[in-house]
Motif scaffolding. Structure first.
Motif, PDB file in Angstrom:
ATOM      1  N   PHE A  36      -1.403  77.607 -46.857  1.00  0.00           N
ATOM      2  CA  PHE A  36      -2.027  76.542 -47.649  1.00  0.00           C
ATOM      3  C   PHE A  36      -2.683  75.519 -46.734  1.00  0.00           C
ATOM      4  O   PHE A  36      -2.469  75.495 -45.528  1.00  0.00           O
ATOM      5  CB  PHE A  36      -0.992  75.862 -48.548  1.00  0.00           C
ATOM      6  CG  PHE A  36       0.094  75.153 -47.804  1.00  0.00           C
ATOM      7  CD1 PHE A  36      -0.038  73.825 -47.459  1.00  0.00           C
ATOM      8  CD2 PHE A  36       1.258  75.815 -47.454  1.00  0.00           C
ATOM      9  CE1 PHE A  36       0.967  73.154 -46.768  1.00  0.00           C
ATOM     10  CE2 PHE A  36       2.273  75.161 -46.763  1.00  0.00           C
ATOM     11  CZ  PHE A  36       2.130  73.836 -46.416  1.00  0.00           C
ATOM     12  N   ASP A  37      -3.478  74.642 -47.355  1.00  0.00           N
ATOM     13  CA  ASP A  37      -4.110  73.536 -46.649  1.00  0.00           C
ATOM     14  C   ASP A  37      -4.177  72.355 -47.609  1.00  0.00           C
ATOM     15  O   ASP A  37      -4.178  72.530 -48.834  1.00  0.00           O
ATOM     16  CB  ASP A  37      -5.512  73.947 -46.185  1.00  0.00           C
ATOM     17  CG  ASP A  37      -6.050  73.091 -45.038  1.00  0.00           C
ATOM     18  OD1 ASP A  37      -5.354  72.162 -44.591  1.00  0.00           O
ATOM     19  OD2 ASP A  37      -7.181  73.361 -44.589  1.00  0.00           O
ATOM     20  N   ILE A  38      -4.252  71.171 -47.070  1.00  0.00           N
ATOM     21  CA  ILE A  38      -4.337  69.959 -47.884  1.00  0.00           C
ATOM     22  C   ILE A  38      -5.784  69.489 -47.914  1.00  0.00           C
ATOM     23  O   ILE A  38      -6.526  69.655 -46.944  1.00  0.00           O
ATOM     24  CB  ILE A  38      -3.386  68.863 -47.345  1.00  0.00           C
ATOM     25  CG1 ILE A  38      -3.237  67.722 -48.348  1.00  0.00           C
ATOM     26  CG2 ILE A  38      -3.831  68.381 -45.978  1.00  0.00           C
ATOM     27  CD1 ILE A  38      -2.070  66.802 -48.060  1.00  0.00           C
ATOM     28  N   THR A  39      -6.201  68.908 -49.033  1.00  0.00           N
ATOM     29  CA  THR A  39      -7.570  68.393 -49.136  1.00  0.00           C
ATOM     30  C   THR A  39      -7.698  67.127 -48.287  1.00  0.00           C
ATOM     31  O   THR A  39      -6.709  66.431 -48.036  1.00  0.00           O
ATOM     32  CB  THR A  39      -7.942  68.097 -50.598  1.00  0.00           C
ATOM     33  OG1 THR A  39      -7.014  67.161 -51.150  1.00  0.00           O
ATOM     34  CG2 THR A  39      -7.956  69.375 -51.437  1.00  0.00           C
ATOM     35  N   GLY A  42      -6.006  64.038 -49.380  1.00  0.00           N
ATOM     36  CA  GLY A  42      -4.557  64.079 -49.481  1.00  0.00           C
ATOM     37  C   GLY A  42      -4.015  64.197 -50.886  1.00  0.00           C
ATOM     38  O   GLY A  42      -2.807  64.069 -51.105  1.00  0.00           O
ATOM     39  N   LYS A  43      -4.875  64.475 -51.859  1.00  0.00           N
ATOM     40  CA  LYS A  43      -4.440  64.519 -53.254  1.00  0.00           C
ATOM     41  C   LYS A  43      -4.017  65.904 -53.731  1.00  0.00           C
ATOM     42  O   LYS A  43      -3.326  66.029 -54.742  1.00  0.00           O
ATOM     43  CB  LYS A  43      -5.553  64.008 -54.165  1.00  0.00           C
ATOM     44  CG  LYS A  43      -5.850  62.534 -53.962  1.00  0.00           C
ATOM     45  CD  LYS A  43      -6.932  62.072 -54.904  1.00  0.00           C
ATOM     46  CE  LYS A  43      -7.226  60.593 -54.701  1.00  0.00           C
ATOM     47  NZ  LYS A  43      -8.276  60.120 -55.610  1.00  0.00           N
ATOM     48  N   TYR A  44      -4.448  66.961 -53.019  1.00  0.00           N
ATOM     49  CA  TYR A  44      -4.175  68.321 -53.484  1.00  0.00           C
ATOM     50  C   TYR A  44      -3.782  69.246 -52.338  1.00  0.00           C
ATOM     51  O   TYR A  44      -4.234  69.080 -51.206  1.00  0.00           O
ATOM     52  CB  TYR A  44      -5.424  68.920 -54.151  1.00  0.00           C
ATOM     53  CG  TYR A  44      -5.867  68.183 -55.377  1.00  0.00           C
ATOM     54  CD1 TYR A  44      -5.346  68.494 -56.622  1.00  0.00           C
ATOM     55  CD2 TYR A  44      -6.800  67.154 -55.278  1.00  0.00           C
ATOM     56  CE1 TYR A  44      -5.746  67.803 -57.752  1.00  0.00           C
ATOM     57  CE2 TYR A  44      -7.212  66.460 -56.404  1.00  0.00           C
ATOM     58  CZ  TYR A  44      -6.678  66.789 -57.631  1.00  0.00           C
ATOM     59  OH  TYR A  44      -7.072  66.105 -58.748  1.00  0.00           O
ATOM     60  N   LEU A  45      -2.948  70.228 -52.653  1.00  0.00           N
ATOM     61  CA  LEU A  45      -2.714  71.368 -51.778  1.00  0.00           C
ATOM     62  C   LEU A  45      -3.487  72.540 -52.353  1.00  0.00           C
ATOM     63  O   LEU A  45      -3.475  72.758 -53.565  1.00  0.00           O
ATOM     64  CB  LEU A  45      -1.235  71.753 -51.745  1.00  0.00           C
ATOM     65  CG  LEU A  45      -0.280  70.906 -50.948  1.00  0.00           C
ATOM     66  CD1 LEU A  45       1.133  71.478 -51.061  1.00  0.00           C
ATOM     67  CD2 LEU A  45      -0.693  70.828 -49.494  1.00  0.00           C
ATOM     68  N   GLU A  72      -1.590  69.450 -57.526  1.00  0.00           N
ATOM     69  CA  GLU A  72      -1.830  68.012 -57.474  1.00  0.00           C
ATOM     70  C   GLU A  72      -0.576  67.340 -56.932  1.00  0.00           C
ATOM     71  O   GLU A  72       0.511  67.488 -57.500  1.00  0.00           O
ATOM     72  CB  GLU A  72      -2.163  67.475 -58.858  1.00  0.00           C
ATOM     73  CG  GLU A  72      -2.483  65.998 -58.867  1.00  0.00           C
ATOM     74  CD  GLU A  72      -2.873  65.498 -60.242  1.00  0.00           C
ATOM     75  OE1 GLU A  72      -3.485  64.428 -60.305  1.00  0.00           O
ATOM     76  OE2 GLU A  72      -2.570  66.177 -61.251  1.00  0.00           O
ATOM     77  N   LEU A  73      -0.728  66.619 -55.820  1.00  0.00           N
ATOM     78  CA  LEU A  73       0.407  65.952 -55.198  1.00  0.00           C
ATOM     79  C   LEU A  73       0.687  64.618 -55.883  1.00  0.00           C
ATOM     80  O   LEU A  73      -0.224  63.895 -56.277  1.00  0.00           O
ATOM     81  CB  LEU A  73       0.133  65.729 -53.709  1.00  0.00           C
ATOM     82  CG  LEU A  73      -0.033  67.022 -52.896  1.00  0.00           C
ATOM     83  CD1 LEU A  73      -0.466  66.699 -51.472  1.00  0.00           C
ATOM     84  CD2 LEU A  73       1.243  67.838 -52.923  1.00  0.00           C
ATOM     85  N   GLY A  77       3.029  62.551 -52.049  1.00  0.00           N
ATOM     86  CA  GLY A  77       3.138  63.876 -51.441  1.00  0.00           C
ATOM     87  C   GLY A  77       4.525  64.478 -51.482  1.00  0.00           C
ATOM     88  O   GLY A  77       4.732  65.587 -51.008  1.00  0.00           O
ATOM     89  N   GLY A  80       4.708  67.661 -56.571  1.00  0.00           N
ATOM     90  CA  GLY A  80       3.404  68.140 -56.980  1.00  0.00           C
ATOM     91  C   GLY A  80       3.513  69.052 -58.181  1.00  0.00           C
ATOM     92  O   GLY A  80       4.605  69.484 -58.569  1.00  0.00           O
TER      93      GLY A  80
END
Length: 121
Positions: A36-39, A42-45, A72-73, A77, A80
């Motif tokens: 995975f990666d974070i946007t 910082g609001k979404y994985l 959605e975090l 964080g 989610g």
């Protein structure tokens, strides 16, 4: 599940809405997360979800909704919620993949098996 506490159920669950439907015995609403990666905000994985006929790692990686899960975090964080799945599909590849030891021996046509995702700013 819709709230993350009830296992594999929930009428509005994102993975349930995007699950593979061509094998009635395949468990629905069963995401198999990989890398995975974070946007950048910082609001979404963004999470790679494996498919029903994994190319590697068999039963531990078998999932019903191949594609990219969007989580959605919340709580800065610490928590989610899976809000959607960008469903991927590969029904063209006819390469035989072995049986799934300990998992469901999926008999359908879907061969999508996402292994990673990278968010580009």
């Amino acid at each position: 599940s819709i709230d993350g506490k009830r296992g594999r159920s929930g009428p509005a669950a994102a993975c349930l809405r995007r699950s593979v439907l061509d094998d009635a015995s395949l468990q629905r609403n069963d995401p198999a997360p990989d890398l995975f990666d974070i946007t950048p905000d910082g609001k979404y994985l963004m999470i790679a979800f494996r498919g029903p006929k994994p190319v590697s790692v068999g039963h531990a990686a078998q999932g019903s909704c191949p594609g990219v899960g969007i989580v959605e975090l919340t709580e800065d964080g610490k928590a989610g919620k899976l809000v959607d799945v960008l469903r991927s599909s590969n029904t063209i590849d006819k390469v035989k993949v072995g049986s799934i030891a300990g998992g469901h021996n999926y008999m359908g046509a879907e061969r999508s098996d996402i292994h990673g995702v990278i968010v580009v700013e």
